[in-house]
Every structure is written in structure tokens, then in C-alpha cells.
Design a protein around this motif. Structure first.
Motif, PDB file in Angstrom:
ATOM      1  N   HIS A  43       5.318  16.354  -8.329  1.00 30.46           N
ATOM      2  CA  HIS A  43       5.082  16.342  -9.776  1.00 30.46           C
ATOM      3  C   HIS A  43       6.171  15.569 -10.516  1.00 30.46           C
ATOM      4  CE1 HIS A  43       1.949  19.172  -8.938  1.00 30.46           C
ATOM      5  NE2 HIS A  43       2.815  20.059  -8.485  1.00 30.46           N
ATOM      6  N   SER A  44       6.507  14.392  -9.993  1.00 26.96           N
ATOM      7  CA  SER A  44       7.492  13.530 -10.642  1.00 26.96           C
ATOM      8  C   SER A  44       6.962  12.105 -10.673  1.00 26.96           C
ATOM      9  CB  SER A  44       8.839  13.590  -9.904  1.00 26.96           C
ATOM     10  OG  SER A  44       8.705  13.133  -8.573  1.00 26.96           O
ATOM     11  N   THR A  45       7.577  11.272 -11.482  1.00 24.34           N
ATOM     12  CA  THR A  45       7.211   9.861 -11.595  1.00 24.34           C
ATOM     13  C   THR A  45       8.445   9.023 -11.316  1.00 24.34           C
ATOM     14  OG1 THR A  45       5.508  10.365 -13.237  1.00 24.34           O
ATOM     15  CG2 THR A  45       6.289   8.095 -13.142  1.00 24.34           C
ATOM     16  N   MET A  91       0.846  -1.166   0.000  1.00 24.02           N
ATOM     17  CA  MET A  91       0.000   0.000   0.000  1.00 24.02           C
ATOM     18  C   MET A  91       0.899   1.239   0.000  1.00 24.02           C
ATOM     19  SD  MET A  91      -2.922   1.166   2.740  1.00 24.02           S
ATOM     20  CE  MET A  91      -1.877   1.004   4.155  1.00 24.02           C
ATOM     21  N   LEU A  92       0.483   2.241  -0.703  1.00 21.93           N
ATOM     22  CA  LEU A  92       1.210   3.508  -0.775  1.00 21.93           C
ATOM     23  C   LEU A  92       0.421   4.589  -0.062  1.00 21.93           C
ATOM     24  CD1 LEU A  92       2.151   3.428  -4.550  1.00 21.93           C
ATOM     25  CD2 LEU A  92       3.599   2.812  -2.612  1.00 21.93           C
ATOM     26  N   GLU A  93       1.102   5.359   0.771  1.00 27.53           N
ATOM     27  CA  GLU A  93       0.497   6.512   1.424  1.00 27.53           C
ATOM     28  C   GLU A  93       1.306   7.731   1.007  1.00 27.53           C
ATOM     29  OE1 GLU A  93       0.737   5.590   5.568  1.00 27.53           O
ATOM     30  OE2 GLU A  93      -0.793   4.046   5.452  1.00 27.53           O
ATOM     31  N   ARG A  94       0.610   8.819   0.729  1.00 26.08           N
ATOM     32  CA  ARG A  94       1.279  10.047   0.300  1.00 26.08           C
ATOM     33  C   ARG A  94       0.891  11.201   1.218  1.00 26.08           C
ATOM     34  NH1 ARG A  94      -0.842   7.786  -4.567  1.00 26.08           N
ATOM     35  NH2 ARG A  94       0.788   7.230  -6.025  1.00 26.08           N
ATOM     36  N   LYS A  95       1.884  12.047   1.495  1.00 26.34           N
ATOM     37  CA  LYS A  95       1.644  13.259   2.264  1.00 26.34           C
ATOM     38  C   LYS A  95       2.358  14.392   1.556  1.00 26.34           C
ATOM     39  CE  LYS A  95       2.224  15.339   6.796  1.00 26.34           C
ATOM     40  NZ  LYS A  95       2.789  15.164   8.147  1.00 26.34           N
ATOM     41  N   GLN A  96       1.587  15.408   1.154  1.00 21.88           N
ATOM     42  CA  GLN A  96       2.166  16.548   0.452  1.00 21.88           C
ATOM     43  C   GLN A  96       2.885  17.451   1.438  1.00 21.88           C
ATOM     44  OE1 GLN A  96       1.526  15.032  -2.836  1.00 21.88           O
ATOM     45  NE2 GLN A  96       2.209  17.120  -2.993  1.00 21.88           N
ATOM     46  N   LEU A  97       4.113  17.770   1.129  1.00 19.76           N
ATOM     47  CA  LEU A  97       4.896  18.739   1.882  1.00 19.76           C
ATOM     48  C   LEU A  97       5.092  19.946   0.973  1.00 19.76           C
ATOM     49  CD1 LEU A  97       7.458  16.194   3.345  1.00 19.76           C
ATOM     50  CD2 LEU A  97       5.382  17.048   4.420  1.00 19.76           C
ATOM     51  N   LYS A  98       5.928  20.886   1.350  1.00 17.36           N
ATOM     52  CA  LYS A  98       6.074  22.113   0.572  1.00 17.36           C
ATOM     53  C   LYS A  98       6.394  21.844  -0.897  1.00 17.36           C
ATOM     54  CE  LYS A  98       8.037  26.684   0.825  1.00 17.36           C
ATOM     55  NZ  LYS A  98       8.851  27.606   1.592  1.00 17.36           N
ATOM     56  N   ASN A  99       7.553  21.327  -1.221  1.00 18.99           N
ATOM     57  CA  ASN A  99       7.933  21.010  -2.603  1.00 18.99           C
ATOM     58  C   ASN A  99       8.255  19.538  -2.771  1.00 18.99           C
ATOM     59  OD1 ASN A  99       7.728  23.660  -3.631  1.00 18.99           O
ATOM     60  ND2 ASN A  99       9.705  24.167  -2.707  1.00 18.99           N
ATOM     61  N   ARG A 100       7.817  18.737  -1.845  1.00 16.31           N
ATOM     62  CA  ARG A 100       8.130  17.309  -1.838  1.00 16.31           C
ATOM     63  C   ARG A 100       6.855  16.537  -1.523  1.00 16.31           C
ATOM     64  NH1 ARG A 100      13.145  16.363  -3.506  1.00 16.31           N
ATOM     65  NH2 ARG A 100      13.364  14.491  -2.284  1.00 16.31           N
ATOM     66  N   ASP A 154       3.637  -3.819  -6.127  1.00 21.28           N
ATOM     67  CA  ASP A 154       2.648  -3.217  -5.242  1.00 21.28           C
ATOM     68  C   ASP A 154       1.370  -3.023  -6.047  1.00 21.28           C
ATOM     69  OD1 ASP A 154       1.037  -1.436  -3.718  1.00 21.28           O
ATOM     70  OD2 ASP A 154       2.830  -0.711  -2.696  1.00 21.28           O
ATOM     71  N   PRO A 155       0.291  -3.725  -5.693  1.00 20.90           N
ATOM     72  CA  PRO A 155      -0.946  -3.603  -6.474  1.00 20.90           C
ATOM     73  C   PRO A 155      -1.573  -2.217  -6.395  1.00 20.90           C
ATOM     74  CG  PRO A 155      -1.309  -4.946  -4.516  1.00 20.90           C
ATOM     75  CD  PRO A 155       0.160  -4.667  -4.592  1.00 20.90           C
ATOM     76  N   THR A 156      -1.136  -1.387  -5.449  1.00 19.40           N
ATOM     77  CA  THR A 156      -1.700  -0.042  -5.332  1.00 19.40           C
ATOM     78  C   THR A 156      -0.875   1.010  -6.068  1.00 19.40           C
ATOM     79  OG1 THR A 156      -0.556   0.501  -3.256  1.00 19.40           O
ATOM     80  CG2 THR A 156      -2.687  -0.626  -3.080  1.00 19.40           C
ATOM     81  N   ALA A 157       0.143   0.582  -6.808  1.00 17.49           N
ATOM     82  CA  ALA A 157       0.959   1.519  -7.582  1.00 17.49           C
ATOM     83  C   ALA A 157       0.085   2.225  -8.617  1.00 17.49           C
ATOM     84  CB  ALA A 157       2.100   0.792  -8.271  1.00 17.49           C
ATOM     85  N   ASP A 158       0.525   3.405  -9.036  1.00 21.03           N
ATOM     86  CA  ASP A 158      -0.235   4.174 -10.018  1.00 21.03           C
ATOM     87  C   ASP A 158      -0.231   3.540 -11.400  1.00 21.03           C
ATOM     88  OD1 ASP A 158      -0.785   6.092  -8.059  1.00 21.03           O
ATOM     89  OD2 ASP A 158       1.040   7.215  -8.538  1.00 21.03           O
ATOM     90  N   HIS A 159       0.828   2.794 -11.701  1.00 21.88           N
ATOM     91  CA  HIS A 159       0.960   2.193 -13.031  1.00 21.88           C
ATOM     92  C   HIS A 159       1.938   1.028 -12.946  1.00 21.88           C
ATOM     93  CE1 HIS A 159       1.251   1.988 -17.398  1.00 21.88           C
ATOM     94  NE2 HIS A 159       2.568   2.044 -17.288  1.00 21.88           N
ATOM     95  N   HIS A 160       1.707   0.013 -13.772  1.00 27.98           N
ATOM     96  CA  HIS A 160       2.621  -1.124 -13.918  1.00 27.98           C
ATOM     97  C   HIS A 160       2.962  -1.230 -15.395  1.00 27.98           C
ATOM     98  CE1 HIS A 160       1.667  -2.622  -9.866  1.00 27.98           C
ATOM     99  NE2 HIS A 160       0.430  -2.228 -10.134  1.00 27.98           N
ATOM    100  N   ASN A 175       6.782  -1.019 -11.066  1.00 22.31           N
ATOM    101  CA  ASN A 175       5.663  -0.195 -10.613  1.00 22.31           C
ATOM    102  C   ASN A 175       6.069   1.249 -10.811  1.00 22.31           C
ATOM    103  OD1 ASN A 175       4.191  -2.409  -9.073  1.00 22.31           O
ATOM    104  ND2 ASN A 175       6.164  -2.417  -8.044  1.00 22.31           N
ATOM    105  N   HIS A 176       5.085   2.127 -10.904  1.00 20.53           N
ATOM    106  CA  HIS A 176       5.360   3.552 -11.011  1.00 20.53           C
ATOM    107  C   HIS A 176       4.475   4.307 -10.042  1.00 20.53           C
ATOM    108  CE1 HIS A 176       7.801   3.014 -14.610  1.00 20.53           C
ATOM    109  NE2 HIS A 176       6.920   2.082 -14.925  1.00 20.53           N
ATOM    110  N   ILE A 177       5.055   5.341  -9.446  1.00 17.51           N
ATOM    111  CA  ILE A 177       4.315   6.225  -8.557  1.00 17.51           C
ATOM    112  C   ILE A 177       4.455   7.648  -9.068  1.00 17.51           C
ATOM    113  CG2 ILE A 177       6.272   6.399  -6.965  1.00 17.51           C
ATOM    114  CD1 ILE A 177       4.155   6.748  -4.731  1.00 17.51           C
ATOM    115  N   HIS A 178       3.346   8.371  -9.077  1.00 20.38           N
ATOM    116  CA  HIS A 178       3.321   9.775  -9.486  1.00 20.38           C
ATOM    117  C   HIS A 178       3.124  10.610  -8.226  1.00 20.38           C
ATOM    118  CE1 HIS A 178       2.815   8.121 -13.475  1.00 20.38           C
ATOM    119  NE2 HIS A 178       1.708   7.520 -13.084  1.00 20.38           N
ATOM    120  N   THR A 179       3.957  11.603  -8.044  1.00 18.94           N
ATOM    121  CA  THR A 179       3.835  12.440  -6.836  1.00 18.94           C
ATOM    122  C   THR A 179       3.196  13.776  -7.157  1.00 18.94           C
ATOM    123  OG1 THR A 179       6.048  13.318  -7.144  1.00 18.94           O
ATOM    124  CG2 THR A 179       5.817  11.370  -5.738  1.00 18.94           C
TER     125      THR A 179
END
Length: 91
Positions: free
Chosen positions: A59-61, A1-10, A76-82, A87-91
Motif C-alpha cells: 500500500h505504498s507508491t 515489465m513489472l511483476e508483483r508478488k504479495q508477501l505478508k506486509n510487503r 517502463d511502459p507497464t508502470a502504473d503511472h507516468h 514512472n510510479h508503481i503502487h504496491t
């Protein structure tokens, strides 16, 4: 599982797996750590999971996979793309 938390530029990405699936040590490896299994091992959490956090540019992959004991690579089945390999994750 992927969890994301937006920070200032990260974007702080937390990679989360059950504590015992698969058994043994697991690392998240990807282009963000030069595919180095020692860089981000998943650590046990108090809630029965294990996790590793990575701070990535917004804003990166990024490509990644999990690597477990015995040279067992898995997705990871929760990745944005395979793409059939990673796997790929988009931030």
C-alpha cells in the motif's frame, strides 16, 4: 515489465527487461534505493530476460526509472503511472 508478488506486509516487485534491449548494463533506480544505480542492477535470467527484485511496503507508491550505460534513462511502459519525469508503481 513489472511483476508483483504479495508477501505478508510487503510486495516483492520484479523489474524485467529483455536481455539485449538496451544493450549493456541496466539498473532500476528509484526512491526506494535513493536513486543509486549500484543498488539494483538487472541480472541475466535463464529465460532470456534480465531482472532485479525489490521488496517494498504494501500500500505504498514509489517513483523509479531505468538507467542504462551511457547515462541513458528510460521508462517502463507497464508502470502504473507516468508523470512526465518518472514512472510510479503502487504496491
Amino acid at each position: 515489465m513489472l511483476e508483483r508478488k504479495q508477501l505478508k506486509n510487503r510486495t516483492q516487485v520484479t523489474f524485467v527487461l529483455p536481455a539485449d534491449t538496451p544493450e549493456g548494463p541496466v539498473s532500476v533506480v528509484g526512491d526506494f534505493n535513493h536513486w543509486n544505480p549500484a543498488a539494483h542492477p538487472l541480472q541475466p535470467q535463464g529465460n532470456g530476460t534480465r531482472a532485479a527484485q525489490v521488496s517494498l511496503p504494501t500500500h505504498s507508491t514509489h517513483s523509479f526509472r531505468y538507467l542504462a550505460a551511457g547515462d541513458y534513462w528510460f521508462d517502463d511502459p507497464t508502470a502504473d503511472h507516468h508523470d512526465g519525469t518518472n514512472n510510479h508503481i503502487h504496491t
